[in-house]
Design an enzyme around this catalytic site. Structure first.
Site, PDB file in Angstrom:
ATOM      1  N   GLU A 233       0.809  -1.223   0.000  1.00  0.00           N
ATOM      2  CA  GLU A 233       0.000   0.000   0.000  1.00  0.00           C
ATOM      3  C   GLU A 233       0.844   1.276   0.000  1.00  0.00           C
ATOM      4  O   GLU A 233       0.412   2.304  -0.503  1.00  0.00           O
ATOM      5  CB  GLU A 233      -0.972   0.007   1.184  1.00  0.00           C
ATOM      6  CG  GLU A 233      -2.112  -1.011   1.057  1.00  0.00           C
ATOM      7  CD  GLU A 233      -1.739  -2.396   1.586  1.00  0.00           C
ATOM      8  OE1 GLU A 233      -0.550  -2.630   1.907  1.00  0.00           O
ATOM      9  OE2 GLU A 233      -2.647  -3.243   1.684  1.00  0.00           O
TER      10      GLU A 233
ATOM     11  N   LYS B 119     -17.561  -1.236   6.331  1.00  0.00           N
ATOM     12  CA  LYS B 119     -18.038  -2.182   5.328  1.00  0.00           C
ATOM     13  C   LYS B 119     -19.559  -2.176   5.201  1.00  0.00           C
ATOM     14  O   LYS B 119     -20.093  -2.304   4.103  1.00  0.00           O
ATOM     15  CB  LYS B 119     -17.535  -3.582   5.682  1.00  0.00           C
ATOM     16  CG  LYS B 119     -17.686  -4.555   4.537  1.00  0.00           C
ATOM     17  CD  LYS B 119     -16.981  -5.873   4.797  1.00  0.00           C
ATOM     18  CE  LYS B 119     -17.192  -6.797   3.602  1.00  0.00           C
ATOM     19  NZ  LYS B 119     -16.559  -8.107   3.819  1.00  0.00           N
TER      20      LYS B 119
ATOM     21  N   PHE C 226     -11.428  -7.877  13.863  1.00  0.00           N
ATOM     22  CA  PHE C 226     -10.395  -8.332  12.940  1.00  0.00           C
ATOM     23  C   PHE C 226     -10.020  -7.211  11.973  1.00  0.00           C
ATOM     24  O   PHE C 226     -10.886  -6.615  11.344  1.00  0.00           O
ATOM     25  CB  PHE C 226     -10.894  -9.559  12.167  1.00  0.00           C
ATOM     26  CG  PHE C 226      -9.892 -10.028  11.134  1.00  0.00           C
ATOM     27  CD1 PHE C 226      -8.632 -10.469  11.522  1.00  0.00           C
ATOM     28  CD2 PHE C 226     -10.206 -10.008   9.787  1.00  0.00           C
ATOM     29  CE1 PHE C 226      -7.704 -10.877  10.584  1.00  0.00           C
ATOM     30  CE2 PHE C 226      -9.286 -10.425   8.836  1.00  0.00           C
ATOM     31  CZ  PHE C 226      -8.028 -10.852   9.233  1.00  0.00           C
ATOM     32  N   GLN C 227      -8.756  -6.936  11.880  1.00  0.00           N
ATOM     33  CA  GLN C 227      -8.220  -5.883  11.004  1.00  0.00           C
ATOM     34  C   GLN C 227      -8.834  -4.509  11.270  1.00  0.00           C
ATOM     35  O   GLN C 227      -9.008  -3.721  10.365  1.00  0.00           O
ATOM     36  CB  GLN C 227      -8.364  -6.277   9.534  1.00  0.00           C
ATOM     37  CG  GLN C 227      -7.497  -7.479   9.210  1.00  0.00           C
ATOM     38  CD  GLN C 227      -7.244  -7.655   7.729  1.00  0.00           C
ATOM     39  OE1 GLN C 227      -8.117  -7.378   6.913  1.00  0.00           O
ATOM     40  NE2 GLN C 227      -6.059  -8.126   7.381  1.00  0.00           N
TER      41      GLN C 227
ATOM     42  N   MET D  38      24.364   9.247   1.456  1.00  0.00           N
ATOM     43  CA  MET D  38      24.088  10.477   2.198  1.00  0.00           C
ATOM     44  C   MET D  38      24.401  10.287   3.682  1.00  0.00           C
ATOM     45  O   MET D  38      24.942  11.177   4.337  1.00  0.00           O
ATOM     46  CB  MET D  38      22.626  10.879   2.002  1.00  0.00           C
ATOM     47  CG  MET D  38      22.268  12.235   2.537  1.00  0.00           C
ATOM     48  SD  MET D  38      23.271  13.551   1.868  1.00  0.00           S
ATOM     49  CE  MET D  38      22.272  14.139   0.514  1.00  0.00           C
TER      50      MET D  38
END
Ligand SMILES: Cc1cc2nc3c(=O)[nH]c(=O)nc-3n(C[C@H](O)[C@H](O)[C@H](O)COP(=O)(O)OP(=O)(O)OC[C@H]3O[C@@H](n4cnc5c(N)ncnc54)[C@H](O)[C@@H]3O)c2cc1C
Ligand SMILES: Cc1ncc(C[n+]2csc(CCOP(=O)(O)OP(=O)(O)O)c2C)c(N)n1
Ligand SMILES: [Mg+2]
Lengths: 184, 586
Positions: free
Chosen positions: B52, B164, B114-115, B483
Site C-alpha cells: 500500500e 463495510k 479483525f483488522q 548520504m
C-alpha cells in the site's frame, strides 16, 4: 579559498525565542462533529503548543456549532502560529484572540467539597457567603459549594477551604466572551 | 431525482464524476464491496500494487505530474497503516491525494475487531483532513468535498474511512456541486492588490533582487510557471528555486542560478545571502534553505507569496506578506509591472549581475572526472544528454543521487520532477515513476535511484511489469547509503556505522526474475551505450550503474554555518569542518 576555512563562532540555527511569554485566551468556533476535540488537542501536542485550559460545548445547536475556549501560554510569534494553524483545520470557522482584542470576560465554575464539624462549618459557610458560593449539597459533616467567577477568585476560595477541610474540587476550565455588542 | 445505489456503487460513481480515471490500490476484507463494484465497470482503471505504501507514492507521482488528484484505495487495518508513510509524504510536499480506506462494520468499531485500526485517529495529523463516514447518505457528498479539499488552497492528502456496512447499504447518490461556498474552508486565492503594488514598487527600486521560487508555483499549475518566466523576462532579475520548485523556470535560461539551499549552488546561496530584495514565490523558508536563521539573508527586504497564511512568518519574519495563489499574484505582478516600465532593469542592477557572474565562475558543480570509474555526476550528465530531445519525467529516491539529480539534470518544464522533499522518504521514486507512467503512457519516465532506497519499494517493479509500464530505474549504485556515509564522514570521524549496503541483490538477475530487463555498467566508456540500450528497451529496466563509492555531494552548507560559508568541491577532507557546537545540534 574556501570560506569555511575562516574561523566562525557560529551556533546552529536553533536560535532561542527570547521574546516574552504571554497568556492568551482564544475563542474557537468549530463544527460540532466527532473527533473535533481530538483534532484541536492533536494540533497543540503535535506542534508543541501549550494548553493551560480547554473547554468545549455546543453553543448553536441548529447550526451544529461549538465554541472552544483555549488558554495558552506562548511568545507572540508562536501565538500567531497557534491562531493560523487552528484556522487551517477544516471544521474551524473562526479563531479570535480575546486577549489581543481587548479585555474579555472570563469565567469559570467550580464544585468544591468541604467536610468538617463545629466551628469550621460556621466559618466555611461564612466564607462561602462572602464569595457568593452556593450550597448545592449538604450533609451533617459536609458541603458541596458551587462557585463561579474569575479563576483567581476560585483559586482564592479553594485555598481558604484547605484548612477548613477541603476534600476535592472539580473545575470547568475557563469560558470567555468579548465585551460590547459584537459577536464572533 | 437522486438515485439509489449501494455505498460501494456510490464510491465508484463519485470517483467517475470527479473525473478519476485511475486508482492505485490493494484489496482486502473491508473493501471487498468496492472491489466488486470496480469489477463491474470498465471506466476506472485499477492499478494493483504490491504494497500500500507503493500505492500512495504512485498516486503522488500521478498527481504531481498531472496536477490532478491521486486516488488510493486500501483495506482496513494493515492496509491503512501501510498507507501512512505516503500520506505523510503528501502532506509535507502539498500533494493532492484522496485515500479511501475500508473499515470494519460500524457496530464493530471499537471492539478490536479483525483488522480494525483507528484509521481516522492514526491519520488525523498526517492528512489535510479526514472523515469516517457512518451514514451511506453522507458518502457522496463527503467524497466530493474530499476532492475539493485535497486539490484547492494548499493541496494535501484526505482520507475517507468507509465501514463495510456502509459500502453495502443502499443510499442516495448526489452529484458534485460547487464547493466554493463551504462553511468553514475558504482558501484565499486572490492576493491583496495593495500589497502586490507595494511589491512591484520594491522590485522597481531594488539594487540586488532575487526570485526565490518553490513548490507553490508548481502547485498553482502550468500557467503560473509561464507567468513566472514572463515576470523574470520583464524584470531581468535572477532566479533560484527550491528542490520542490525545479522546472518552474528553465535551467537553460541565463538568469537561472540553480537550486539553492544545503546542496544548492554557490551563486544561488550567495545571491540569497547578499540580496537587498528577496521575492519568495510559493516557498516555505524550509530549514534546508535558511540554515542558521540569524544569519539568513541579513540585509534583505523579504516579500513572501503563499496561499497558506500559516507559512507566513513561521520560520522567517517577512516584510511584505501576500496571501494568495501564485498564478493570480504573478499575473497581477506582470500586469502592474507593465504599467510602470517596458524595459527590464538589467542596466540598473548591472553591478549585482556582475557579482553573480563572478560567483558563477567559481563553477561550484565541477567534479574530478575519471576514466576508470563512473562518477555519479557524470552518469546523470550523460543520462540528461541522452534524453534531451525526449518527453521526460524524472523521479528520485532519497539521498545523494537525489541531490545530484537536482544539481545535474536540467529541468525545463514544470511537473517533470517528482521527489520526496519534505519527508525525504526513501522508496518514493520507483512507485512514483509507476504513477507518472500510468498518467503519461508514451513519455519517458526515469527514477534516478540509490541502491539502498530502491530496495525499500522494489516490489513495485512487478507492478510496472504487470501493467506494461516501461519505467527506467537508473540506480547510482555506490554500495553505500551515501548520504548517511557523507554525514558520518562530516560529523562522526568517518565511522561508517551501518551505512554500507551489504548483500545488495544482483539487480540484473532481479529485474529478469521479475519480468523486466536488467543492465549493468561499470566502465565510463560503456556508459553511453548502456544508456542507449536502456532507452531502446520497450519495458521496465533496472539499470545498475556502478559509480565511485565515496563521492561526496557538494557543494554543501554544513550545519551551524551561514549561506556564505559553504563547502566547495575543492575540499579534500570534509571531516573537520563542523565545530563541536554544530555537531551536537544536527
Ligand atoms: C536529502 C535532502 C536534502 C535536501 N536538500 C535541499 C536543498 O539543498 N535545497 C532545497 O531547496 N531543498 C532541499 N530539500 C528539500 C527540502 O527538505 C524541502 O522539501 C524543500 O526545500 C521545500 O520546498 P518549498 O519551500 O518549495 O516548499 P513546498 O514544500 O513545495 O511548499 C510549497 C509552499 O507553497 C505554498 N503553496 C502551495 N500551493 C500554492 C499556490 N497555489 N499558490 C501559492 N502558494 C502555494 C505552500 O503553502 C507552501 O508554503 C532536501 C530534501 C532532502 C530529502
Ligand atoms: C525511509 C527512510 N529511512 C531512512 C532515511 C535516512 N536516509 C536518508 S538518505 C539515506 C541513504 C540513501 O542511500 P541510497 O539510496 O543508496 O542513496 P545514496 O545516498 O547512496 O545516493 C538514508 C538511510 C530516509 N530518508 N528514509
Ligand atoms: Mg547508495
Amino acid at each position: 579559498m574556501n570560506p569555511h576555512l575562516r574561523a566562525s563562532g557560529s551556533a546552529y540555527f536553533l536560535t532561542k525565542d527570547t521574546s516574552e511569554i504571554e497568556r492568551h485566551t482564544l475563542s474557537v468556533l468549530v463544527d460540532n462533529e466527532p473527533g473535533i476535540l481530538a483534532r484541536i488537542a492533536g494540533l497543540f501536542s503535535a506542534r508543541g503548543f501549550n494548553i493551560d485550559s480547554l473547554t468545549v460545548s455546543e453553543t448553536e445547536h441548529e447550526k451544529g456549532l461549538s465554541r472552544i475556549t483555549v488558554v495558552t501560554v506562548a511568545s507572540p510569534k508562536v501565538l500567531s502560529q497557534i491562531k493560523l494553524q487552528l484556522e487551517r483545520l477544516i471544521p474551524v470557522h473562526k479563531v479570535h484572540d480575546l486577549t489581543a482584542e481587548g479585555k474579555a470576560l472570563e469565567r469559570e465554575l467550580a464544585l468544591v467539597k468541604v467536610a468538617g464539624a463545629g466551628e469550621n462549618r460556621v466559618e466555611t459557610l461564612r466564607l462561602a457567603e462572602a464569595f457568593r458560593a452556593q450550597v448545592v449539597d449538604a450533609s451533617t459533616e459536609s458541603f458541596v459549594f458551587e462557585i463561579t467567577g474569575k479563576p483567581s477568585k476560585i483559586e482564592q476560595f479553594i485555598s481558604l477551604m484547605v484548612p477548613l477541610g477541603l476534600v476535592e474540587v472539580v473545575r470547568t476550565g475557563l469560558v470567555a466572551i468579548s465585551r460590547g455588542p459584537e459577536g464572533m | 431525482m437522486a438515485e439509489k445505489m449501494t455505498g460501494a456503487e456510490i464510491v465508484i460513481q463519485a470517483l467517475k464524476d470527479q473525473g478519476v480515471e485511475h486508482i492505485f490500490g490493494y484489496p482486502g476484507g473491508a473493501v471487498l464491496p468496492i472491489y466488486d463494484a470496480i469489477f463491474q465497470q470498465d471506466k476506472l482503471e485499477h492499478i494493483l500494487v504490491r504494497h500500500e505504501q507503493g500505492a500512495t507514492h504512485m498516486a503522488e507521482g500521478y498527481a504531481r505530474s498531472t496536477g490532478k488528484v491521486g486516488v488510493v484505495l486500501v483495506t482496513s487495518g494493515p492496509g491503512a497503516t501501510n498507507a501512512v508513510t505516503g500520506l505523510t509524504d503528501a502532506l509535507l510536499d502539498s500533494i493532492p491525494m484522496v485515500c479511501l480506506t475500508g473499515q470494519v462494520p460500524t457496530p464493530l468499531i471499537g471492539s478490536d475487531a479483525f483488522q480494525e485500526c483507528d484509521t481516522v485517529g492514526i491519520t488525523r495529523n498526517c492528512t489535510k483532513h479526514n472523515y469516517l463516514v457512518k451514514q451511506v447518505d453522507e458518502l457522496a457528498q463527503t467524497i466530493h468535498e474530499a476532492f475539493y479539499i485535497a486539490a484547492s488552497g494548499r493541496p494535501g492528502p484526505v482520507v475517507i474511512d468507509i465501514p463495510k456496512d456502509v459500502q453495502f447499504a443502499l443510499g442516495t447518490y448526489f452529484k458534485p456541486t460547487s464547493q466554493t461556498d463551504h462553511q468553514s474552508y475558504r482558501p484565499q486565492t486572490e492576493g491583496d492588490l495593495g500589497a502586490i503594488n507595494e511589491a512591484v514598487e520594491l522590485m522597481l527600486n531594488a539594487q540586488r533582487p532575487v526570485f526565490y521560487t518553490g513548490g507553490g508555483v508548481i502547485n498553482a499549475g502550468p500557467k503560473a510557471s509561464e507567468l513566472l518566466r514572463e515576470l523574470v523576462e520583464l524584470t531581468g532579475f535572477p532566479v533560484t528555486s527550491t528542490l520542490m520548485g525545479l522546472g518552474a523556470f528553465p535551467a537553460s535560461d541565463e538568469k537561472w542560478l540553480g537550486m539553492l539551499g544545503m546542496h544548492g549552488t554557490y551563486e544561488a546561496n550567495l545571491a540569497m545571502h547578499d540580496c537587498d530584495l528577496m521575492i519568495n514565490i510559493g516557498a516555505r523558508f524550509d530549514d534546508r534553505i535558511t540554515g542558521r536563521i540569524d544569519a539568513f539573508s541579513p540585509n534583505s527586504t523579504k516579500v513572501h507569496v503563499d496561499i497558506d497564511p500559516s507559512s507566513i512568518n513561521k520560520n522567517v519574519i517577512c516584510d511584505l506578506p501576500i496571501i494568495g495563489d501564485c498564478e493570480h499574484v504573478l499575473e497581477e505582478m506582470v500586469r502592474i509591472w507593465r504599467t510602470k516600465t517596458n524595459a527590464p532593469r538589467t542596466d540598473e542592477i548591472k553591478p549585482w549581475l556582475t557579482k553573480i557572474a563572478d560567483w558563477k565562475s567559481v563553477d561550484c558543480l565541477r567534479y574530478e572526472p575519471s576514466t576508470d570509474v563512473i562518477k555519479p555526476q557524470f552518469a546523470i550528465e550523460r543520462l540528461a544528454e541522452a534524453v534531451k530531445d525526449r518527453d521526460v519525467y524524472i523521479t528520485t529516491e532519497v539521498g545523494q543521487h537525489q541531490m545530484w539529480a537536482a544539481q545535474y539534470f536540467p529541468f525545463e518544464k514544470p511537473n517533470r520532477f517528482m521527489t520526496s522533499g519534505g519527508l525525504g522518504t526513501m522508496g518514493y521514486g520507483l512507485p512514483a515513476a509507476v504513477g507518472v507512467q500510468v498518467a503519461h503512457r508514451d513519455a519517458l519516465v526515469i527514477d534516478i535511484a540509490g541502491e539502498a532506497s530502491v530496495q525499500m519499494t522494489m516490489q513495485e517493479f512487478s507492478t510496472a511489469v504487470q501493467f506494461r509500464l516501461p519505467i527506467k530505474v537508473f540506480i547510482l549504485n555506490n554500495e553505500y547509503m551515501g548520504m548517511v556515509r557523507q554525514w558520518q564522514e562530516l560529523l562522526h570521524g568517518s565511522r561508517y556505522s551501518q551505512s554500507y549496503s551489504q548483500s545488495i541483490p544482483d539487480f540484473v538477475k532481479l529485474a529478469e526474475a521479475m519480468g523486466g530487463r536488467g543492465i549493468r555498467v561499470e566502465d565510463p566508456e560503456k556508459l553511453d551505450a548502456a544508456i542507449a540500450e536502456m532507452l531502446d528497451y520497450d519495458g521496465p529496466v533496472l539499470f545498475d550503474c556502478r559509480v565511485s563509492k565515496q563521492e561526496n555531494c557538494l557543494p554543501m552548507i554544513p550545519s551551524g554555518k551561514a549561506h556564505n560559508e559553504m563547502i566547495l568541491p575543492d575540499t579534500a577532507d570534509i571531516g573537520n569542518i563542523i565545530d563541536e557546537k554544530g555537531k551536537s545540534l544536527v
